[in-house]
Design a protein around this motif. Sequence first.
Motif, PDB file in Angstrom:
ATOM      1  N   GLY A  35       0.812  -1.222   0.000  1.00 18.34           N
ATOM      2  CA  GLY A  35       0.000   0.000   0.000  1.00 18.34           C
ATOM      3  C   GLY A  35       0.838   1.261   0.000  1.00 18.34           C
ATOM      4  O   GLY A  35       0.468   2.270  -0.595  1.00 18.34           O
ATOM      5  N   THR A  36       1.984   1.184   0.636  1.00 13.39           N
ATOM      6  CA  THR A  36       2.885   2.333   0.674  1.00 13.39           C
ATOM      7  C   THR A  36       3.432   2.640  -0.708  1.00 13.39           C
ATOM      8  O   THR A  36       3.790   3.775  -0.985  1.00 13.39           O
ATOM      9  N   TYR A  37       3.475   1.665  -1.590  1.00 16.17           N
ATOM     10  CA  TYR A  37       3.954   1.887  -2.949  1.00 16.17           C
ATOM     11  C   TYR A  37       2.822   2.154  -3.942  1.00 16.17           C
ATOM     12  O   TYR A  37       3.062   2.704  -5.004  1.00 16.17           O
ATOM     13  N   ILE A  38       1.593   1.766  -3.608  1.00 15.80           N
ATOM     14  CA  ILE A  38       0.467   2.057  -4.495  1.00 15.80           C
ATOM     15  C   ILE A  38       0.128   3.539  -4.437  1.00 15.80           C
ATOM     16  O   ILE A  38      -0.019   4.197  -5.478  1.00 15.80           O
ATOM     17  N   ALA A  39       0.027   4.096  -3.244  1.00 14.11           N
ATOM     18  CA  ALA A  39      -0.315   5.524  -3.089  1.00 14.11           C
ATOM     19  C   ALA A  39       0.686   6.452  -3.774  1.00 14.11           C
ATOM     20  O   ALA A  39       0.270   7.422  -4.415  1.00 14.11           O
ATOM     21  N   PRO A  40       2.000   6.200  -3.691  1.00  8.89           N
ATOM     22  CA  PRO A  40       2.939   7.095  -4.369  1.00  8.89           C
ATOM     23  C   PRO A  40       2.894   7.026  -5.890  1.00  8.89           C
ATOM     24  O   PRO A  40       3.539   7.814  -6.552  1.00  8.89           O
ATOM     25  N   TRP A  41       2.168   6.108  -6.443  1.00  9.45           N
ATOM     26  CA  TRP A  41       2.019   6.128  -7.893  1.00  9.45           C
ATOM     27  C   TRP A  41       0.782   6.933  -8.280  1.00  9.45           C
ATOM     28  O   TRP A  41       0.818   7.749  -9.191  1.00  9.45           O
ATOM     29  N   ILE A  42      -0.315   6.738  -7.578  1.00 11.04           N
ATOM     30  CA  ILE A  42      -1.582   7.364  -7.947  1.00 11.04           C
ATOM     31  C   ILE A  42      -1.561   8.879  -7.749  1.00 11.04           C
ATOM     32  O   ILE A  42      -1.792   9.644  -8.687  1.00 11.04           O
ATOM     33  N   GLY A  43      -1.321   9.322  -6.525  1.00  7.37           N
ATOM     34  CA  GLY A  43      -1.358  10.755  -6.220  1.00  7.37           C
ATOM     35  C   GLY A  43      -0.364  11.571  -7.027  1.00  7.37           C
ATOM     36  O   GLY A  43      -0.735  12.566  -7.657  1.00  7.37           O
ATOM     37  N   PRO A  44       0.890  11.189  -7.044  1.00  7.45           N
ATOM     38  CA  PRO A  44       1.876  11.942  -7.817  1.00  7.45           C
ATOM     39  C   PRO A  44       1.597  11.960  -9.313  1.00  7.45           C
ATOM     40  O   PRO A  44       1.841  12.953  -9.983  1.00  7.45           O
ATOM     41  N   PHE A  45       1.058  10.868  -9.850  1.00  5.21           N
ATOM     42  CA  PHE A  45       0.720  10.867 -11.269  1.00  5.21           C
ATOM     43  C   PHE A  45      -0.337  11.931 -11.554  1.00  5.21           C
ATOM     44  O   PHE A  45      -0.223  12.694 -12.515  1.00  5.21           O
ATOM     45  N   LEU A  46      -1.366  11.980 -10.709  1.00  2.00           N
ATOM     46  CA  LEU A  46      -2.412  12.990 -10.895  1.00  2.00           C
ATOM     47  C   LEU A  46      -1.858  14.398 -10.706  1.00  2.00           C
ATOM     48  O   LEU A  46      -2.227  15.320 -11.435  1.00  2.00           O
ATOM     49  N   ASP A  62       7.660  13.823  -9.335  1.00  8.70           N
ATOM     50  CA  ASP A  62       8.784  13.258  -8.597  1.00  8.70           C
ATOM     51  C   ASP A  62       8.809  13.749  -7.150  1.00  8.70           C
ATOM     52  O   ASP A  62       9.051  12.970  -6.227  1.00  8.70           O
ATOM     53  N   ALA A  63       8.559  15.041  -6.954  1.00 10.90           N
ATOM     54  CA  ALA A  63       8.534  15.590  -5.591  1.00 10.90           C
ATOM     55  C   ALA A  63       7.384  14.997  -4.795  1.00 10.90           C
ATOM     56  O   ALA A  63       7.551  14.641  -3.618  1.00 10.90           O
ATOM     57  N   ALA A  64       6.227  14.871  -5.429  1.00  9.88           N
ATOM     58  CA  ALA A  64       5.076  14.289  -4.733  1.00  9.88           C
ATOM     59  C   ALA A  64       5.326  12.833  -4.379  1.00  9.88           C
ATOM     60  O   ALA A  64       4.978  12.369  -3.285  1.00  9.88           O
ATOM     61  N   MET A  65       5.964  12.091  -5.301  1.00  6.76           N
ATOM     62  CA  MET A  65       6.277  10.694  -5.019  1.00  6.76           C
ATOM     63  C   MET A  65       7.287  10.590  -3.876  1.00  6.76           C
ATOM     64  O   MET A  65       7.150   9.740  -2.995  1.00  6.76           O
ATOM     65  N   SER A  66       8.277  11.465  -3.862  1.00  5.54           N
ATOM     66  CA  SER A  66       9.268  11.471  -2.777  1.00  5.54           C
ATOM     67  C   SER A  66       8.607  11.712  -1.430  1.00  5.54           C
ATOM     68  O   SER A  66       8.879  11.001  -0.457  1.00  5.54           O
ATOM     69  N   MET A  67       7.746  12.710  -1.381  1.00  2.46           N
ATOM     70  CA  MET A  67       7.073  13.029  -0.120  1.00  2.46           C
ATOM     71  C   MET A  67       6.199  11.872   0.346  1.00  2.46           C
ATOM     72  O   MET A  67       6.189  11.524   1.521  1.00  2.46           O
ATOM     73  N   THR A  68       5.485  11.242  -0.592  1.00  3.50           N
ATOM     74  CA  THR A  68       4.598  10.140  -0.227  1.00  3.50           C
ATOM     75  C   THR A  68       5.391   8.928   0.257  1.00  3.50           C
ATOM     76  O   THR A  68       5.015   8.294   1.239  1.00  3.50           O
ATOM     77  N   LEU A  69       6.482   8.608  -0.427  1.00  2.00           N
ATOM     78  CA  LEU A  69       7.308   7.473   0.006  1.00  2.00           C
ATOM     79  C   LEU A  69       7.948   7.745   1.370  1.00  2.00           C
ATOM     80  O   LEU A  69       7.981   6.860   2.224  1.00  2.00           O
ATOM     81  N   ASN A  70       8.460   8.956   1.567  1.00  2.00           N
ATOM     82  CA  ASN A  70       9.059   9.296   2.864  1.00  2.00           C
ATOM     83  C   ASN A  70       8.034   9.213   3.984  1.00  2.00           C
ATOM     84  O   ASN A  70       8.327   8.715   5.067  1.00  2.00           O
ATOM     85  N   THR A  71       6.830   9.690   3.716  1.00  2.00           N
ATOM     86  CA  THR A  71       5.762   9.616   4.714  1.00  2.00           C
ATOM     87  C   THR A  71       5.414   8.169   5.026  1.00  2.00           C
ATOM     88  O   THR A  71       5.073   7.843   6.155  1.00  2.00           O
TER      89      THR A  71
END
Length: 109
Positions: A35-46, A62-71
């Motif tokens: 789940g931690t890897y599914i969310a960083p694809w969806i939100g940052p893509f949008l 890329d910045a959104a994916m970084s923030m989501t993965l770090n979170t």
Amino acid sequence: SLLPYLRSYRGWIAWGLGLHALAHGVLADPEASIGTYIAPWIGPFLAGLLSVVTPAGLGVRDAAMSMTLNTGGVTPANTVIVVVIARVWGTVLDAIPAGIALLIRRRPR
């Protein structure tokens, strides 16, 4: 409209699973759940899609994916690796069908 993107949830989940598999392939320890890897694809893509001033959401996604993965608990070093490889992976997956289409289109009839 974002409605077609929201309707294609199975594809979003598949891309997220792919990102998780990618992390497993390149990191010694992916450190997080699927789940931690599914969310960083969806939100940052949008977010990248909504960014009309950058090509393919470059930087925004890329910045959104970084923030989501770090979170989600992924270390900063592993986050950088995943984000860079995901950008390359996405670009290659966009370029291959385009290249095939160009080759098919250019064949003499």
